[in-house]
Design a protein around this motif. Structure first.
Motif, PDB file in Angstrom:
ATOM      1  N   ILE A 104       0.866  -1.180   0.000  1.00 30.68           N
ATOM      2  CA  ILE A 104       0.000   0.000   0.000  1.00 30.68           C
ATOM      3  C   ILE A 104       0.902   1.228   0.000  1.00 30.68           C
ATOM      4  N   LYS A 105       0.814   2.010  -1.071  1.00 32.69           N
ATOM      5  CA  LYS A 105       1.638   3.217  -1.204  1.00 32.69           C
ATOM      6  C   LYS A 105       0.872   4.474  -0.820  1.00 32.69           C
ATOM      7  N   ASP A 106      -0.470   4.421  -0.912  1.00 34.65           N
ATOM      8  CA  ASP A 106      -1.295   5.596  -0.621  1.00 34.65           C
ATOM      9  C   ASP A 106      -2.591   5.125   0.038  1.00 34.65           C
ATOM     10  N   ALA A 107      -2.590   5.069   1.352  1.00 30.95           N
ATOM     11  CA  ALA A 107      -3.739   4.536   2.099  1.00 30.95           C
ATOM     12  C   ALA A 107      -4.978   5.422   1.997  1.00 30.95           C
ATOM     13  N   SER A 108      -4.869   6.586   1.378  1.00 33.25           N
ATOM     14  CA  SER A 108      -6.059   7.412   1.173  1.00 33.25           C
ATOM     15  C   SER A 108      -6.900   6.898   0.007  1.00 33.25           C
ATOM     16  N   GLN A 109      -6.340   5.985  -0.792  1.00 30.18           N
ATOM     17  CA  GLN A 109      -7.070   5.363  -1.904  1.00 30.18           C
ATOM     18  C   GLN A 109      -7.728   4.065  -1.445  1.00 30.18           C
ATOM     19  N   HIS A 110      -8.701   3.599  -2.238  1.00 27.81           N
ATOM     20  CA  HIS A 110      -9.293   2.288  -1.973  1.00 27.81           C
ATOM     21  C   HIS A 110      -8.516   1.239  -2.765  1.00 27.81           C
ATOM     22  N   TYR A 111      -8.227   0.112  -2.111  1.00 30.86           N
ATOM     23  CA  TYR A 111      -7.538  -1.007  -2.751  1.00 30.86           C
ATOM     24  C   TYR A 111      -8.468  -2.214  -2.744  1.00 30.86           C
ATOM     25  N   HIS A 112      -8.739  -2.746  -3.941  1.00 32.02           N
ATOM     26  CA  HIS A 112      -9.544  -3.957  -4.082  1.00 32.02           C
ATOM     27  C   HIS A 112      -8.626  -5.026  -4.668  1.00 32.02           C
ATOM     28  N   ILE A 113      -8.463  -6.134  -3.948  1.00 32.78           N
ATOM     29  CA  ILE A 113      -7.536  -7.203  -4.334  1.00 32.78           C
ATOM     30  C   ILE A 113      -8.341  -8.481  -4.581  1.00 32.78           C
ATOM     31  N   PRO A 114      -8.808  -8.704  -5.819  1.00 31.46           N
ATOM     32  CA  PRO A 114      -9.586  -9.902  -6.118  1.00 31.46           C
ATOM     33  C   PRO A 114      -8.698 -11.124  -6.372  1.00 31.46           C
ATOM     34  N   LEU A 115      -9.316 -12.290  -6.212  1.00 34.22           N
ATOM     35  CA  LEU A 115      -8.666 -13.561  -6.510  1.00 34.22           C
ATOM     36  C   LEU A 115      -9.537 -14.322  -7.496  1.00 34.22           C
ATOM     37  N   LEU A 116      -8.996 -14.582  -8.683  1.00 31.76           N
ATOM     38  CA  LEU A 116      -9.654 -15.444  -9.666  1.00 31.76           C
ATOM     39  C   LEU A 116      -9.056 -16.830  -9.475  1.00 31.76           C
ATOM     40  N   LEU A 117      -9.897 -17.781  -9.163  1.00 30.26           N
ATOM     41  CA  LEU A 117      -9.433 -19.065  -8.641  1.00 30.26           C
ATOM     42  C   LEU A 117     -10.000 -20.235  -9.424  1.00 30.26           C
ATOM     43  N   ASN A 118      -9.172 -21.257  -9.622  1.00 29.15           N
ATOM     44  CA  ASN A 118      -9.650 -22.565 -10.051  1.00 29.15           C
ATOM     45  C   ASN A 118      -8.791 -23.591  -9.312  1.00 29.15           C
ATOM     46  N   PRO A 119      -9.130 -24.858  -9.334  1.00 25.75           N
ATOM     47  CA  PRO A 119      -8.408 -25.829  -8.513  1.00 25.75           C
ATOM     48  C   PRO A 119      -6.909 -25.939  -8.789  1.00 25.75           C
ATOM     49  N   PHE A 120      -6.469 -25.533  -9.991  1.00 29.08           N
ATOM     50  CA  PHE A 120      -5.070 -25.714 -10.341  1.00 29.08           C
ATOM     51  C   PHE A 120      -4.401 -24.432 -10.838  1.00 29.08           C
ATOM     52  N   GLY A 121      -4.994 -23.291 -10.520  1.00 28.46           N
ATOM     53  CA  GLY A 121      -4.401 -22.018 -10.898  1.00 28.46           C
ATOM     54  C   GLY A 121      -5.143 -20.864 -10.274  1.00 28.46           C
ATOM     55  N   TYR A 122      -4.488 -19.718 -10.273  1.00 37.30           N
ATOM     56  CA  TYR A 122      -5.143 -18.510  -9.772  1.00 37.30           C
ATOM     57  C   TYR A 122      -4.464 -17.282 -10.353  1.00 37.30           C
ATOM     58  N   SER A 123      -5.173 -16.168 -10.279  1.00 37.27           N
ATOM     59  CA  SER A 123      -4.669 -14.900 -10.760  1.00 37.27           C
ATOM     60  C   SER A 123      -5.226 -13.805  -9.863  1.00 37.27           C
ATOM     61  N   THR A 124      -4.537 -12.672  -9.845  1.00 40.72           N
ATOM     62  CA  THR A 124      -4.997 -11.540  -9.052  1.00 40.72           C
ATOM     63  C   THR A 124      -4.607 -10.252  -9.765  1.00 40.72           C
ATOM     64  N   TYR A 125      -5.203  -9.158  -9.331  1.00 39.30           N
ATOM     65  CA  TYR A 125      -4.923  -7.856  -9.917  1.00 39.30           C
ATOM     66  C   TYR A 125      -5.427  -6.796  -8.950  1.00 39.30           C
ATOM     67  N   ARG A 126      -5.095  -5.543  -9.192  1.00 39.97           N
ATOM     68  CA  ARG A 126      -5.683  -4.475  -8.392  1.00 39.97           C
ATOM     69  C   ARG A 126      -6.967  -4.043  -9.085  1.00 39.97           C
ATOM     70  N   GLY A 127      -8.084  -4.290  -8.423  1.00 42.79           N
ATOM     71  CA  GLY A 127      -9.373  -3.923  -8.961  1.00 42.79           C
ATOM     72  C   GLY A 127      -9.792  -2.544  -8.500  1.00 42.79           C
ATOM     73  N   SER A 128     -11.071  -2.251  -8.725  1.00 43.72           N
ATOM     74  CA  SER A 128     -11.580  -0.938  -8.312  1.00 43.72           C
ATOM     75  C   SER A 128     -12.777  -1.100  -7.405  1.00 43.72           C
TER      76      SER A 128
END
Length: 116
Positions: free
Chosen positions: A92-116
């Motif tokens: 977190i570089k700027d706590a005045s912003q909102h950070y949304h951290i999603p997890l796209l998941l399946n049994p053998f892989g996953y991905s993440t990104y900074r959402g809104s």
């Protein structure tokens, strides 16, 4: 502004419900040291927004880690998975912003990104 997350099980095309999530904050000046701050379960939409609700001022700049207990989730679905848990570390570089951290998941892989 705060922090939120959600989990989408891409193998089912549905939110991952009742997944235990734990948030840790990095301990300043101590590499690889973490302090637990919040714990909860995803709701019926796979979301958890309960971080820092009692004390929004506690959300400050620094390193954080989300730990998702996805092994328990897949166990309830009688589905094999490679991952007993997933950890996402972010800065977190700027706590005045909102950070949304999603997890796209399946049994053998996953991905993440900074959402809104």
């Amino acid at each position: 502004m705060g922090l939120s997350t959600h989990i989408l099980d891409t193998s089912r095309g549905k939110p991952a419900v009742n997944v235990k999530i734990t948030l840790y904050r990095g301990t300043a000046g101590v590499p690889e040291s973490w302090e637990k701050t919040t714990e909860g379960l995803t709701d019926s939409d796979g979301r958890f927004k309960g971080f820092f609700v009692d004390n929004p001022a506690a959300f400050t700049n620094g390193l954080y880690k989300l730990r998702f207990q996805v092994g328990q989730y897949y166990e309830q679905l009688n589905t094999d998975t490679l991952y007993p848990f997933v950890e996402i570390v972010f800065d977190i570089k700027d706590a005045s912003q909102h950070y949304h951290i999603p997890l796209l998941l399946n049994p053998f892989g996953y991905s993440t990104y900074r959402g809104s």
